[in-house]
Design a protein around this motif. Structure first.
Motif: not given
Length: 207
Positions: A23-31, A118-124
């Protein structure tokens, strides 16, 4: 699996939570994200715009001026789009802009933006949000304590009126439930604030 600190309302570290990579660690799919955001915005459109075509405007019964000798272009009707007060070419009419995208695509898009946060450290993650009564000032202090005093989306596992009302008057801050959060709102806010119960529920639903 990613591990994120759990903060209390004072901004103090009170533990950790392990987040599921599905859920929180996949490669983001831009499409998937782009398609889902486009769908969300289209579904928000009211589709009430309307203008009159040349068959609907008033006038047109008499030739406005004689065919020759005026120095103007020939014209047979005042309803012509080239005339002042004439109809509109391809006039917009009320319509429904809603359409749907596959459920799997929506889920992939949601997982993509959650992983990006998560990868951008924007999840609190906070252990809980509890107010004895609605207090905007207290919510402002809490957001400052957890470094989410810019645009923030607060997601809870269940509705708490005191939390909702405390955040409702703060510019750039919105609240949502796990069941109502969407890709556009997550992207549109700098910080994503989850209660610990909400984070666990998201993993339970989307893993």
């Amino acid at each position: 699996m990613a591990t994120v600190k759990v903060l209390n309302m004072a901004g103090e570290n009170v533990g950790e939570i392990t987040l599921n990579d599905e859920v929180f660690g996949i490669e983001p799919n831009e499409y998937a994200v782009q398609a889902t955001v486009k769908n969300y915005l289209a579904n928000q459109r009211q589709g009430t715009q309307s203008a009159k075509t040349r068959s609907e405007v008033r006038g047109g019964g008499r030739k406005p001026f004689r065919q020759k000798g005026t120095g103007r272009h020939r014209q047979g009707s005042t309803t012509d789009p080239s005339q002042i007060g004439g109809g509109i070419v391809f006039a917009p009419k009320p319509r429904d802009y809603r359409y749907s995208v596959p459920k799997k695509l929506r889920r992939l898009a949601l997982k993509s933006v959650l992983s990006a946060k998560v990868s951008g450290n924007e999840l609190i993650v906070v252990d809980e949000l509890k107010f004895e009564e609605p207090k905007t000032k207290e919510m402002v202090n809490v957001l400052k304590n957890i470094n989410a005093d810019k645009k923030a989306l607060i997601v809870m596992d269940q509705k708490d009126e005191n939390v909702v009302k405390s955040a409702s008057n703060i510019q750039g801050v919105r609240t949502a439930l796990v069941s109502t959060m969407n890709v556009y709102e997550i992207l549109n806010h700098y910080s994503l604030v989850l209660t610990k119960a909400a984070a666990e529920k998201i993993q339970e639903v989307y893993a």
